[in-house]
Design an enzyme around this catalytic site. Structure first.
Site, PDB file in Angstrom:
ATOM      1  N   LYS A 182       0.890  -1.169   0.000  1.00 14.09           N
ATOM      2  CA  LYS A 182       0.000   0.000   0.000  1.00 14.09           C
ATOM      3  C   LYS A 182       0.924   1.212   0.000  1.00 14.09           C
ATOM      4  O   LYS A 182       1.407   1.640   1.045  1.00 14.09           O
ATOM      5  CB  LYS A 182      -0.891  -0.012   1.247  1.00 14.09           C
ATOM      6  CG  LYS A 182      -2.234   0.679   1.094  1.00 14.09           C
ATOM      7  CD  LYS A 182      -2.146   2.162   0.779  1.00 14.09           C
ATOM      8  CE  LYS A 182      -1.816   2.978   2.010  1.00 14.09           C
ATOM      9  NZ  LYS A 182      -1.479   4.385   1.673  1.00 14.09           N
ATOM     10  N   GLU A 260       9.566   1.200  10.931  1.00 13.56           N
ATOM     11  CA  GLU A 260      10.586   2.259  10.825  1.00 13.56           C
ATOM     12  C   GLU A 260       9.841   3.570  10.995  1.00 13.56           C
ATOM     13  O   GLU A 260       9.144   4.012  10.085  1.00 13.56           O
ATOM     14  CB  GLU A 260      11.263   2.216   9.450  1.00 13.56           C
ATOM     15  CG  GLU A 260      12.030   0.956   9.146  1.00 13.56           C
ATOM     16  CD  GLU A 260      13.307   0.816   9.966  1.00 13.56           C
ATOM     17  OE1 GLU A 260      13.705   1.775  10.659  1.00 13.56           O
ATOM     18  OE2 GLU A 260      13.895  -0.280   9.914  1.00 13.56           O
ATOM     19  N   CYS A 294      13.535  10.606   7.532  1.00 14.95           N
ATOM     20  CA  CYS A 294      13.470  10.266   8.952  1.00 14.95           C
ATOM     21  C   CYS A 294      14.855  10.249   9.584  1.00 14.95           C
ATOM     22  O   CYS A 294      14.996  10.468  10.781  1.00 14.95           O
ATOM     23  CB  CYS A 294      12.750   8.946   9.170  1.00 14.95           C
ATOM     24  SG  CYS A 294      13.409   7.625   8.183  1.00 14.95           S
ATOM     25  N   GLU A 393       9.850  16.558  15.266  1.00 19.67           N
ATOM     26  CA  GLU A 393      10.532  16.243  14.013  1.00 19.67           C
ATOM     27  C   GLU A 393      10.045  17.257  12.979  1.00 19.67           C
ATOM     28  O   GLU A 393       8.858  17.347  12.707  1.00 19.67           O
ATOM     29  CB  GLU A 393      10.174  14.811  13.585  1.00 19.67           C
ATOM     30  CG  GLU A 393      11.016  14.315  12.447  1.00 19.67           C
ATOM     31  CD  GLU A 393      10.694  12.868  12.046  1.00 19.67           C
ATOM     32  OE1 GLU A 393       9.616  12.361  12.414  1.00 19.67           O
ATOM     33  OE2 GLU A 393      11.519  12.261  11.353  1.00 19.67           O
TER      34      GLU A 393
HETATM   35  P1  ADP Z   1       3.931  10.570   6.635  1.00 20.60           P
HETATM   36  O1  ADP Z   1       4.081  11.470   7.792  1.00 20.60           O
HETATM   37  O2  ADP Z   1       5.177  10.143   5.984  1.00 20.60           O
HETATM   38  O3  ADP Z   1       2.816  10.941   5.696  1.00 20.60           O
HETATM   39  P2  ADP Z   1       2.214   8.528   7.586  1.00 20.60           P
HETATM   40  O4  ADP Z   1       2.523   7.648   8.708  1.00 20.60           O
HETATM   41  O5  ADP Z   1       1.114   9.499   7.748  1.00 20.60           O
HETATM   42  O6  ADP Z   1       3.573   9.238   7.303  1.00 20.60           O
HETATM   43  O7  ADP Z   1       1.974   7.705   6.268  1.00 20.60           O
HETATM   44  C1  ADP Z   1       2.773   6.608   5.905  1.00 20.60           C
HETATM   45  C2  ADP Z   1       1.905   5.577   5.232  1.00 20.60           C
HETATM   46  O8  ADP Z   1       0.902   5.143   6.140  1.00 20.60           O
HETATM   47  C3  ADP Z   1       1.169   6.075   4.002  1.00 20.60           C
HETATM   48  O9  ADP Z   1       1.167   5.014   3.052  1.00 20.60           O
HETATM   49  C4  ADP Z   1      -0.229   6.328   4.512  1.00 20.60           C
HETATM   50  O10 ADP Z   1      -1.226   6.227   3.534  1.00 20.60           O
HETATM   51  C5  ADP Z   1      -0.370   5.210   5.506  1.00 20.60           C
HETATM   52  N1  ADP Z   1      -1.398   5.423   6.524  1.00 20.60           N
HETATM   53  C6  ADP Z   1      -1.767   6.559   7.119  1.00 20.60           C
HETATM   54  N2  ADP Z   1      -2.733   6.330   8.031  1.00 20.60           N
HETATM   55  C7  ADP Z   1      -2.976   5.009   8.016  1.00 20.60           C
HETATM   56  C8  ADP Z   1      -3.837   4.131   8.734  1.00 20.60           C
HETATM   57  N3  ADP Z   1      -4.662   4.582   9.677  1.00 20.60           N
HETATM   58  N4  ADP Z   1      -3.800   2.825   8.433  1.00 20.60           N
HETATM   59  C9  ADP Z   1      -2.955   2.367   7.493  1.00 20.60           C
HETATM   60  N5  ADP Z   1      -2.127   3.117   6.802  1.00 20.60           N
HETATM   61  C10 ADP Z   1      -2.128   4.426   7.045  1.00 20.60           C
END
Ligand code: ADP
Length: 490
Positions: A182, A260, A294, A393
């Site tokens: 995903k 990570e 990161c 961060e």
């Molecule tokens: P960033 O700050 O890099 O956007 P996120 O943690 O928000 O980091 O997003 C990283 C990944 O996690 C993306 O692929 C995002 O679509 C996915 N993501 C965000 N929220 C959820 C969730 N509740 N469940 C699963 N995947 C999620």
């Protein structure tokens, strides 16, 4: 213009399940934007729970045969995938620049770096050895072998849209697992292009699947990817906040996790350091991908004796090297931030700090003449604990410089965080280098260097920065279980 999306090689606008390029069952789509000019690059499937289940079913079915393939055969396909990625690096880099915003040279660098994981894991696949252990009993023998975990759910971020996939997927395929990816909603096109090349490399159908989803649908897709009974492991790179949500869901099924998460990396410069070298490395550690990494340096901790000299040299280097603009333009070194949320966050962190007395050495504001998501390369000093930017961060082109006086003091400051990913130390005192290596509470310590990622070392964090390691043989072992077989009555 350079960015003619219609001519972009390997631009795929469908998701990929069981060897087929497919739409969402609901037919829903969402737009992928170029952060440099806010134009729509493509509309792609906005998938939901049903699509995620379909992908997991394909990965589950293909695992039944994939797990019995020889390491040699898996290595050969991984190697072909590596070759194709390297051969098509210009095409892949264009897609990264279009959707992630980073300069083309950096995008190419990411392809070279990201592909190196495929090459490395192709080699590693053939060394996933077991053990035969002397038994405590006569006429019995103990054997340990490594078994693939099964279907891995791979959820990745937008900042390194290619490399964050290869270092997970290369490792899990080497181990004999299959996967459902995903990709981040901001950068799914790179993932789809990479998987097109995987198809050409010869992976059988169902081994690698990609489910694309908007931010709105990410939680429902994520829930299925974490909770479906056929999933053996959740491999995630992203924010600590989302990582905790996924870890919680994985706990229900006692799933393996590889996480990570965020960092808050210190960059420490002692008086014995070569200041010019430290500044050059600081440019890499801070401004690579415009601060959106990161392992990016988040806190510059500079000894009082050299503080002014370091800040002055850092400022001069920024004036010389940081050229803001769209990533496809020659000479540009700093692209846009990925989306409005990030751009707004960086702006408000700096405003909060300045409102409470921080000093702007250079930069300090958005750069709207380039677009809505550009921000000036910035240095702040006089930052205090009551400012939000002190502990958060930043994930943007803002370098916060603090002064310290003693080794004990800087260790105290550096370690006083719940995160523990990377750390950087500049010193020419050998004893001090070893003490810092031992006492810094971080998964990774770079002595006299600003970049530490590669396929060979083990990348990862402690505390709330994550669980598990990526790269090295440990990165492959993440995707295996140890099976103990006892042979008795011999
Ligand atoms: P960033 O700050 O890099 O956007 P996120 O943690 O928000 O980091 O997003 C990283 C990944 O996690 C993306 O692929 C995002 O679509 C996915 N993501 C965000 N929220 C959820 C969730 N509740 N469940 C699963 N995947 C999620």
């Amino acid at each position: 213009t350079r960015m003619d999306y219609r001519n972009m090689h390997y631009l795929r606008k469908s998701a990929y399940i069981n060897g087929q390029w497919v739409n969402a069952e609901s037919k829903a789509v969402f737009p992928v934007l170029n952060p440099a000019d806010d134009k729509v690059i493509a509309e792609i499937p906005d998938m939901d729970a049903a699509d995620a289940k379909r992908a997991i079913a394909a990965a589950t079915e293909s695992f039944r045969t994939w797990k019995y393939t020889t390491a040699k055969d898996r290595a050969a396909i991984l190697r072909r995938w590596y070759d194709l990625c390297v051969k098509n690096q210009d095409h892949l880099a264009e897609i990264i620049t279009a959707e992630a915003g980073k300069p083309l040279a950096e995008a190419k660098g990411e392809i070279v770096y990201g592909s190196s994981f495929l090459e490395f894991f192709a080699d590693t696949a053939r060394h996933i050895n077991g053990e035969v252990i002397p038994s405590p009993w006569p006429n019995k023998q103990i054997m340990l072998t490594r078994q693939p975990l099964g279907v891995v759910s791979v959820i990745t971020p937008w900042n390194f849209p290619f490399a964050m996939i290869t270092r997970k997927v290369g490792a899990l395929l080497a181990a004999g697992c299959t996967c459902v990816i995903k990709p981040a909603e901001d950068t799914p096109l790179t993932a789809l292009a990479a998987v097109q090349l995987a198809e050409e490399a010869g992976f059988p159908k169902g081994i690698i699947n990609v489910v694309t989803a908007s931010r709105k649908n990410a939680p429902i897709v994520g829930k299925v990817l974490c909770e479906d009974a056929n999933v053996g492991c959740i491999s995630f790179t992203g924010s600590t906040h989302v990582g905790k949500i996924l870890y919680g869901m994985a706990a229900k099924g006692v799933k393996r996790v590889s996480l990570e998460l965020g960092g808050n990396c210190p960059f420490i410069v002692f008086p014995s350091a070569d200041i010019n070298h430290a500044v050059e490395q600081a440019m890499m550690a801070k401004f690579r991908n415009n601060g959106q990494a990161c392992v990016g340096a988040n806190r510059f901790l500079i000894h009082a004796d050299i503080f002014d000299a370091f800040v002055e040299a850092f400022k001069n280097k920024i004036m010389e090297k940081c050229i803001i603009g769209p990533g496809y333009k020659a000479g540009v070194t700093c692209g846009p931030l990925i989306n409005l949320e990030q751009a707004t966050k960086v702006k408000s962190l700096v405003e909060d700090a300045c409102g409470k007395g921080a000093n702007v050495v250079i930069g300090g504001k958005p750069a709207p003449k380039h677009g809505t998501k550009f921000y000036e390369s910035t240095i702040l000093t006089d930052v205090k604990p009551e400012m939000k930017i002190y502990g958060e961060e930043i994930f943007g082109p803002v370098a916060v410089c603090h002064k310290f006086n003693t080794e004990e003091e800087v260790l105290e400051i550096a370690n006083s965080t719940r995160t523990g990913l990377g750390s950087y130390v500049f010193t020419r005192d050998l004893g001090q280098a070893f003490r810092m290596s031992q006492k810094l509470e971080f998964g990774m310590v770079a002595i006299n260097d600003g970049v530490l990622s590669a396929a060979e070392p083990a990348f990862g964090g402690i505390k709330e920065s994550g669980i598990g390691r990526e790269g090295s043989k440990h990165g492959v072992e993440e995707y295996t279980d140890i099976k103990y077989t006892l042979f008795s009555a011999l």
